[in-house]
Each structure stands twice: as structure tokens, then as C-alpha cells.
Design an enzyme around this catalytic site. Structure first.
Site, PDB file in Angstrom:
ATOM      1  N   SER A  16       0.839  -1.214   0.000  1.00  0.00           N
ATOM      2  CA  SER A  16       0.000   0.000   0.000  1.00  0.00           C
ATOM      3  C   SER A  16       0.872   1.262   0.000  1.00  0.00           C
ATOM      4  O   SER A  16       0.522   2.264  -0.641  1.00  0.00           O
ATOM      5  CB  SER A  16      -0.957   0.005   1.194  1.00  0.00           C
ATOM      6  OG  SER A  16      -0.261  -0.197   2.406  1.00  0.00           O
ATOM      7  N   LEU A 108      18.568  -6.290   7.099  1.00  0.00           N
ATOM      8  CA  LEU A 108      19.681  -6.257   6.144  1.00  0.00           C
ATOM      9  C   LEU A 108      21.032  -6.207   6.871  1.00  0.00           C
ATOM     10  O   LEU A 108      21.209  -5.438   7.803  1.00  0.00           O
ATOM     11  CB  LEU A 108      19.523  -5.040   5.229  1.00  0.00           C
ATOM     12  CG  LEU A 108      18.289  -5.102   4.320  1.00  0.00           C
ATOM     13  CD1 LEU A 108      17.929  -3.717   3.814  1.00  0.00           C
ATOM     14  CD2 LEU A 108      18.514  -6.057   3.162  1.00  0.00           C
ATOM     15  N   HIS A 127       9.414   2.811   9.092  1.00  0.00           N
ATOM     16  CA  HIS A 127       9.257   1.977  10.288  1.00  0.00           C
ATOM     17  C   HIS A 127       8.153   2.537  11.175  1.00  0.00           C
ATOM     18  O   HIS A 127       8.164   3.731  11.516  1.00  0.00           O
ATOM     19  CB  HIS A 127      10.575   1.924  11.066  1.00  0.00           C
ATOM     20  CG  HIS A 127      10.512   1.010  12.256  1.00  0.00           C
ATOM     21  ND1 HIS A 127      10.273  -0.337  12.146  1.00  0.00           N
ATOM     22  CD2 HIS A 127      10.641   1.264  13.588  1.00  0.00           C
ATOM     23  CE1 HIS A 127      10.261  -0.879  13.351  1.00  0.00           C
ATOM     24  NE2 HIS A 127      10.479   0.076  14.240  1.00  0.00           N
ATOM     25  N   GLU A 198       1.210   6.269   7.751  1.00  0.00           N
ATOM     26  CA  GLU A 198       2.330   5.869   6.890  1.00  0.00           C
ATOM     27  C   GLU A 198       2.153   6.385   5.466  1.00  0.00           C
ATOM     28  O   GLU A 198       3.110   6.855   4.851  1.00  0.00           O
ATOM     29  CB  GLU A 198       2.447   4.333   6.845  1.00  0.00           C
ATOM     30  CG  GLU A 198       3.029   3.722   8.098  1.00  0.00           C
ATOM     31  CD  GLU A 198       3.111   2.205   8.017  1.00  0.00           C
ATOM     32  OE1 GLU A 198       3.931   1.634   8.739  1.00  0.00           O
ATOM     33  OE2 GLU A 198       2.346   1.592   7.239  1.00  0.00           O
TER      34      GLU A 198
END
Length: 224
Positions: A16, A108, A127, A198
Site C-alpha cells: 500500500s 539487512l 518503520h 504511513e
């Protein structure tokens, strides 16, 4: 006018936030060329979103690498590092200037970060927590549980630079989300509220990262 900034997006799920970036790019509000969307999950709907926008996609999964190593802590670490090194190689082949982790559920390692840093590529991550709070996975659930226990009264969302320490890179943009008694007691509804925040912050954060790349270009042409 400057050429669009070349962006690679890493996802794991619904996409999204990726869709928000695609929409603003198509509308000409983000000066981007999304060169590829890579997912570590085959059934991530974000891959379909990218295909609909004619953006190249790639599925790159850790399982293949885990099968090549013993199921010991050392073996799992070796598999992750090999996966990360190959992910870095795949990204560098597209020659992007920027990588955005938008709901990418994989931590990562330096095997990924070092080649990209060497290539001068900016890496940012979205985040759903405030800086230094609830690093890593399930941040929304953990913040919600902490609020129900009376430990916190707010959480948030941030876009930050990616470094080897999980979710500890310099924040580019932070948006606080206060908990509201009665309204936020249902976790699912609270998750929807965080995701809505977000979708707004991702565009602002990506724009700030674009600005940085454009500044780097200017410095590069001056140095030359």
C-alpha cells in the site's frame, strides 16, 4: 530539468505504501523513475501493483539460501549474508540512486549495506515506531501492548536512513501518533490508523530522500 531519481523499492506484503509512491510518481508529484520492485515473498500483492504500473519486478527469497547451509545459528547467518550479497548485486545491476524499504520484512546485514554505500546509494526505511522505540518486527503490536499496560501514551511512524543497526539510522521524518482511550483499544483499528499515517509520511520521506540525491548530484558535478 533534472532526470528523475532512479529508485528501487523493497517490499514483503500488500504494497500500500508502494502504491502511494507509484500514484504520486504517475501524477508527476515525485520526480522518480521506479526501476524495479523486489519482494522476498512470492505472493506479495505489491508485486502485482508494480506489474500494473509496468514496473519491472523480482522475487528474491531467503529459503533457497537456507537450503544450502546447515540449520545451525552459523549456517543461518551464512545463508542470510549470501542472500544479502546477492540482493545487493541484483539492485546494483539496475544502477539506482536510491533504495526504499517499504514494509520489507528482512533485517539487512553489512553484506548488503556495504556494497550499496560504496556505490553511493541512499537507503531509506519506513518503520512504524518512534526513533529508538520498538526496533525490528511487530512494532505496532508491541507498542499497542505497551500502551494497554500503561507504559507509553504515544507511538509513531518514521522514515530513516538504513544502517547495520536495526531501525537506528538517522530519522529523516518522524510523525507521532498519540493513543486515545476508547478509540485505539482495538488493535486492528489502531493498525489501520498507523497505516493511514504511513501513507502520508512515506511521500514526504521519499521527497526528502530525492532532495538529498539531487544535492549529491550537484556536489558531484561541482567536484568534477
Amino acid at each position: 530539468m533534472d532526470t528523475p531519481v532512479r529508485l528501487t523499492v523493497l517490499i514483503s506484503g500488500n504494497g500500500s505504501n508502494l502504491q502511494a509512491v507509484i500514484d504520486k510518481t504517475i501524477a508527476g508529484q515525485l520526480h522518480l523513475n521506479i526501476v524495479r520492485v523486489i519482494s522476498n515473498r512470492k505472493d506479495a500483492f505489491g508485486l502485482e501493483r508494480a506489474r500494473r504500473a509496468n514496473i519491472p519486478t523480482q522475487y528474491h527469497n531467503l529459503v533457497k539460501y537456507k537450503k544450502q547451509h546447515p540449520a545451525t545459528p552459523e549456517g543461518i547467518q551464512a545463508a542470510r549474508e549470501k542472500y544479502d550479497a546477492e540482493l545487493a548485486r541484483l539492485i546494483l545491476a539496475d544502477n539506482p540512486e536510491m533504495v526504499a524499504c517499504l514494509g520489507f520484512m528482512h533485517v539487512l546485514s553489512p553484506k548488503f549495506l556495504e556494497p550499496l554505500e560504496k556505490g553511493g546509494i541512499n537507503i531509506i526505511n519506513l518503520h512504524p515506531a518512534l526513533p529508538g522505540a520498538f526496533n525490528g518486527t511487530h512494532a505496532i503490536d508491541r507498542a499497542h501492548a505497551a500502551w494497554l499496560e500503561g507504559k507509553i501514551d504515544k507511538t509513531g511512524v518514521m522514515i530513516h536512513k538504513v544502517i547495520s543497526e536495526v531501525d537506528m539510522g538517522t530519522p529523516l521524518l518522524v510523525r507521532e501518533i498519540p493513543f486515545i482511550k476508547g478509540e485505539d483499544e482495538n488493535l486492528e483499528k489502531f493498525e489501520e490508523k498507523v497505516h493511514a499515517t504511513e501513507w502520508g509520511i512515506v511521500i514526504e520521506g521519499v521527497q526528502l530522500a530525492i532532495n538529498e540525491v539531487q544535492e549529491q548530484r550537484k556536489r558531484g558535478s561541482t567536484d568534477a
